[in-house]
Write an enzyme that holds these catalytic residues in place. Structure first.
Site, short mmCIF file in Angstrom:
data_model
loop_
_atom_site.label_atom_id
_atom_site.label_comp_id
_atom_site.label_asym_id
_atom_site.label_seq_id
_atom_site.Cartn_x
_atom_site.Cartn_y
_atom_site.Cartn_z
N CYS A 158 -0.83 30.24 -13.50
CA CYS A 158 -1.43 30.78 -14.71
C CYS A 158 -1.95 29.62 -15.55
CB CYS A 158 -0.41 31.58 -15.48
SG CYS A 158 0.02 33.05 -14.58
N GLU A 159 -3.09 29.09 -15.12
CA GLU A 159 -3.64 27.88 -15.74
C GLU A 159 -5.06 27.75 -15.20
OE1 GLU A 159 -2.69 25.20 -17.78
OE2 GLU A 159 -4.71 24.57 -17.22
N PRO A 180 0.81 -1.21 0.00
CA PRO A 180 0.00 0.00 0.00
C PRO A 180 0.85 1.27 0.00
CG PRO A 180 0.17 -0.87 2.21
CD PRO A 180 0.81 -1.89 1.30
C1 LIG Z 1 1.03 2.95 -7.00
C2 LIG Z 1 1.33 1.56 -6.72
C3 LIG Z 1 1.06 1.02 -5.46
C4 LIG Z 1 0.39 1.79 -4.36
O1 LIG Z 1 -0.91 2.11 -4.69
P1 LIG Z 1 -1.80 2.88 -3.60
O2 LIG Z 1 -3.08 3.10 -4.30
O3 LIG Z 1 -1.09 4.14 -3.30
O4 LIG Z 1 -1.91 1.99 -2.42
C5 LIG Z 1 1.45 -0.28 -5.23
N1 LIG Z 1 2.06 -1.01 -6.19
C6 LIG Z 1 2.32 -0.52 -7.41
C7 LIG Z 1 2.99 -1.36 -8.40
C8 LIG Z 1 1.95 0.77 -7.73
O5 LIG Z 1 2.21 1.23 -8.95
#
Ligand SMILES: *Cc1c(COP(=O)(O)O)cnc(C)c1O
Length: 437
Positions: free
Chosen positions: A366-367, A296
């Site tokens: 500026c967008e 995560p």
């Molecule tokens: C981005 C990513 C994560 C983490 O995803 P979350 O949504 O931030 O938990 C885990 N593994 C891979 C390969 C990713 O690209």
């Protein structure tokens, strides 16, 4: 006005109408450190890391492992915290590897992802002793095998497999489908072919498989579907090549609550459900239980973060709409511009005040797409100098920040046990011109 609905995470409280975060007064912190300001609740980060670590250990014993997907929020202190909590980390570039290395992170616990590892990054990662490469596709495997050969090392690798699962979240963060830019798909036969290639490559050791189906997932059934496909794949690889999988990483992606209407998830309960299913499925397949990894990012750091801004221009276009501008914007929070992401925006020092105006909260770039959030309810007398808080900004904010319009990036200030400290200092105007020859 009842503010309890706005306090979407347990680290938020209201004291005399002033927003407190991790038990600390946001107005005092804005005064001390200036704005825009990223605040991070260190205890919350550790707590979330432990939920994954402890639940995976509870379910799988010494075969359960949590990794932190460091792209969500990457700076030295984060790697040090993860090392202290006993998590491994995912890294996706030489920059993240260098940061982890500089923080003294044990690099054997780093997993090198990315759909396109450059030759430089491959060599650099090996020189830094990155434990495992997560290989995306056949050409990359060829390149990694070649560099390992030149260096005289045997590089442990996992293979990124695309299980073909649509996780029903935003298209742009949905990565497990067959036509994803990430990984090798099972249904096309690419996954099986890259396994054969890895088994035959002399300078790599295949230690297992990885998949990641997407982000902002609120439902265990998505992981259960993933486990279903992946365990079948493990069995197939056993039957086809006699290969016993040592490690299976089922990805990250648990969702977080950005606004009150979104659910909260009991992550531990969800992991237990997925683990129970995996044990049954593995037993039914008659294969050995692999080491199980989850990785995560967002759900460890997102609600441990909060951004403070000072209001500047308040523009009321009679009969059309209202704008409240802040002293940051898409440079420190690009997620509305990228995904239209929802956020909770609060008048940090007037939580009890009637919110009788609807305004778009916008940045100072500026967008026209430089928007923090549309249609925010705020007090009608909101004026220059007032403090605004944007909640749940710990993930993919600092790590995605830019210097567009040559705006310096805010500092990251950590809050811990009633004290605060700077983890990343504020960029200065000298920093802004530092690279220019
Ligand atoms: C981005 C990513 C994560 C983490 O995803 P979350 O949504 O931030 O938990 C885990 N593994 C891979 C390969 C990713 O690209």
């Amino acid at each position: 006005m009842d503010v309890s609905n706005d306090l979407i995470c347990e680290n938020l409280t209201a004291v005399d109408g002033v927003l407190h975060f991790a038990g600390q007064n946001t107005a005092d912190l804005a005064q001390e450190y200036g704005t825009p300001l990223y605040l991070m609740d260190e205890n919350r980060i550790r707590r979330q890391a432990r939920v994954y670590r402890d639940t995976l250990q509870e379910c799988f014993g010494d075969k359960g492992h949590a990794l932190y997907a460091s792209k969500a929020c990457s700076f030295k202190r984060m790697y040090a915290i993860m090392a202290e909590e006993g998590l491994g980390v995912d890294v996706v570039s030489a920059g993240e590897i260098a940061t982890a290395h500089a923080a003294g992170f044990p690099m054997e616990n780093a997993y090198f992802h990315s759909n396109n590892k450059t030759d430089f990054d491959i060599a650099y990662a090996m020189d830094c002793g990155v434990g495992t490469f997560v290989v995306d596709h056949p050409e990359e495997l060829t390149a990694i095998n070649a560099v390992a050969g030149e260096k005289g090392v045997v590089q442990p690798v996992m293979l990124r497999i695309t299980p073909g699962i649509d996780c029903h979240t935003y298209e742009a963060v949905n990565t497990g489908k067959v036509d994803s830019k990430f990984g090798s798909a099972i249904v096309t036969g690419d996954a099986s072919r890259i396994v054969k290639q890895a088994l035959d490559a002399p300078n790599v050791t295949l230690c297992g498989f990885h998949c990641h189906i997407g982000s902002q997932v609120f439902d265990s059934s998505v992981y259960i579907a993933t486990v279903d496909v992946m365990v079948d794949f493990l069995k197939d690889m056993k039957d086809t090549y006699g290969y016993t999988t040592e490690k299976l990483d089922i990805g990250g992606g648990y969702g977080v609550r950005y606004v009150a209407s979104e659910p909260t998830i009991d992550i531990a309960a969800s992991i237990r459900e997925v683990a129970a299913y995996m044990k049954e499925k593995v037993a039914a397949a008659g294969i050995a239980m692999p080491h199980v990894y989850m990785e995560p990012g967002r759900s460890i750091v997102a609600d441990a973060g909060l951004t403070l801004y000072i209001v500047g221009a308040v523009k009321k276009i009679e009969g059309y709409k209202n704008y409240v501008s802040v002293d940051g914007g898409m440079t420190d929070n690009p997620r509305f511009a990228l995904y239209g992401s929802p956020y909770t925006v609060l008048p940090a020092t007037r939580l009890g005040a009637a919110r009788d105006m609807t305004a778009d909260v916008v940045g100072r770039c500026c967008e026209s797409g430089d928007i923090i959030q549309l249609d925010v309810a705020l007090p009608a007398d909101m004026a220059r100098g007032e403090l605004l808080a944007v909640l749940t900004t710990g993930a993919y904010h600092y790590s995605m920040a830019s210097n567009y319009n040559r705006i310096p990036r805010p500092p990251v200030v950590m809050l811990r046990d009633g004290a605060s400290y700077v983890a990343v200092r504020r960029e200065t105007l000298e920093d802004i011109v530092a690279l220019d020859e």
